[in-house]
Design a protein around this motif. Sequence first.
Motif, PDB file in Angstrom:
ATOM      1  N   GLU A  25     -12.473  -3.294  -6.947  1.00 58.22           N
ATOM      2  CA  GLU A  25     -12.317  -2.265  -5.913  1.00 58.22           C
ATOM      3  C   GLU A  25     -12.991  -0.964  -6.338  1.00 58.22           C
ATOM      4  O   GLU A  25     -12.620  -0.373  -7.340  1.00 58.22           O
ATOM      5  N   LYS A  29       0.816  -1.219   0.000  1.00 65.94           N
ATOM      6  CA  LYS A  29       0.000   0.000   0.000  1.00 65.94           C
ATOM      7  C   LYS A  29       0.843   1.259   0.000  1.00 65.94           C
ATOM      8  O   LYS A  29       2.065   1.197   0.090  1.00 65.94           O
ATOM      9  N   ASP A  70     -10.058  -1.692   1.489  1.00 64.88           N
ATOM     10  CA  ASP A  70     -10.516  -1.571   0.103  1.00 64.88           C
ATOM     11  C   ASP A  70     -11.942  -2.089   0.090  1.00 64.88           C
ATOM     12  O   ASP A  70     -12.219  -3.141   0.666  1.00 64.88           O
ATOM     13  N   GLY A  77     -10.701   2.873  -2.137  1.00 62.73           N
ATOM     14  CA  GLY A  77      -9.486   2.607  -1.375  1.00 62.73           C
ATOM     15  C   GLY A  77      -9.388   3.672  -0.299  1.00 62.73           C
ATOM     16  O   GLY A  77      -9.609   4.851  -0.580  1.00 62.73           O
TER      17      GLY A  77
HETATM   18 MG    MG Z   1      -6.560   1.149  -4.366  1.00 60.74          MG
END
Ligand code: MG
Length: 432
Positions: A355, A328, A346, A358
């Motif tokens: 996704e 990340k 997520d 985020g």
């Molecule tokens: Mg992301």
Amino acid sequence: MKWVYIEDLKQYIGQEVELRGWVWNKRSSGKIHFLQFRDGTGFIQVVVEQSSVDPQTFEISDRIKMESSVIVRGVVREDSRSPYGVEVHAKEIIPVQIPTEPYPISKKDHGIDFLMEHRHLWLRSRRQFHILRVRDAVLTAIRNFYKERKFVQIDTPIFTGSIGETAGNLFEVDYFDYGKVYLSQTGQLYLEAACLAFGKVYNLGPTFRAEKSKTRRHLIEFWMHEAEVAYYEHEDNLRLQEELVSYIVKYVLENASEHLIAIGRDISKLEKVTVPFERITYDEAIKILQKHGSNIQWGDDFGGDEETIIASQFEKPVFVTHYPRKCKAFYMQPDPSRPEVVLCGDLLAPEGYGEIIGGSQRIHDYDLLVERLKEFNLPVEKYQWYLDLRKWGSVPHSGFGLGVERTVAWICGLEHIREAIPFARTLYRVYP
Ligand code: MG
Ligand code: 4AD
């Protein structure tokens, strides 16, 4: 005579009105023409009978081709077969422009490249009309949600000297004497500054990623909505996200369901999207994947295929939390009880849309943030303003970013994200 729009026509049954729009199709049988008419707010049928119009109007309807622009004057009649409940019986038709060439988009099946090449015209098609009306409803829902919660809208800049997310996919721009700057990948860093000034803030705008991925989930230019709240920790952040996403879906169902129905979306799937959403950890997600035959190892990031497998276990969007820190971005707060993972989440949409959000709690300690910037090889001097936020009145704070097109693609049930934005910028296309 009163100029009215199709969306309001039902209030005018029995009355004579004027419509201004375009003929997108025509069916004729000798003494009668059926014009399929649109005006940007809807679609109806206009009936032109030789016996009830002057000869000039009938002659014009004879000549009308696809995408002729015309003004129609006529009487509104109830019609149960029309999705708008009405049709119009013409008295007079005034041509504005009658095309001399055949309209390129016909009823036959065109390939996607042809349609994208003609996006400026394809926008007029029914399906695109309905999809982009849903997009409009999603954007309205986002704004309403924050207005109700008294957040302040902060418009974050497009040009930025500080890499907001990762160094990998930046668009560089020459900025006078300053040298190279980037098109924004995210407004997050600026929202962090703003949340220390306004408490609860959000933005909504375009972001840019030079991603070489040619998938049905990636755009080069996409719209992101981000929120950031001072004193919010990880769990507060997830709660805000699930409230937002369920609000958006409910708003679309209440205000734009006719558009979803028109494009064949199974609405019962969306009706299930209520709070709370399930939360699973990255570790649990790895177990799910391995059980489904994936040879993914702890520490690997998820791609589209992994997200689809995980999300298919759930009927509603699901949070995957506590990813390994090395998967990340630099700014994420480590979990105090397990510093190798971060306090992030997520949100994966169901039905294979991947996704859509985020987010994370942010590092609020100065020294730790400097350490992370170095670890990620980012130029610390470009982040002095961002580090200042940790020098004066630093507090725990959290936020997230929602991809507007991915959300629209999921809500509409689209095959590809390119239809969720008026003019898609993809790897090989910036025309029109
Ligand atoms: Mg992301
Ligand atoms: O997960 P991402 O990269 O997060 C951020 O940029 C954070 N700074 C946001 C924040 O915390 N304020 O991007 C956020 C979302 C993704 O979940 C996805 O929905 C969408 O943006 N997204 C894209 N959508 C279309 N095309 C792309 N290339 C996208 N990249 C990300």
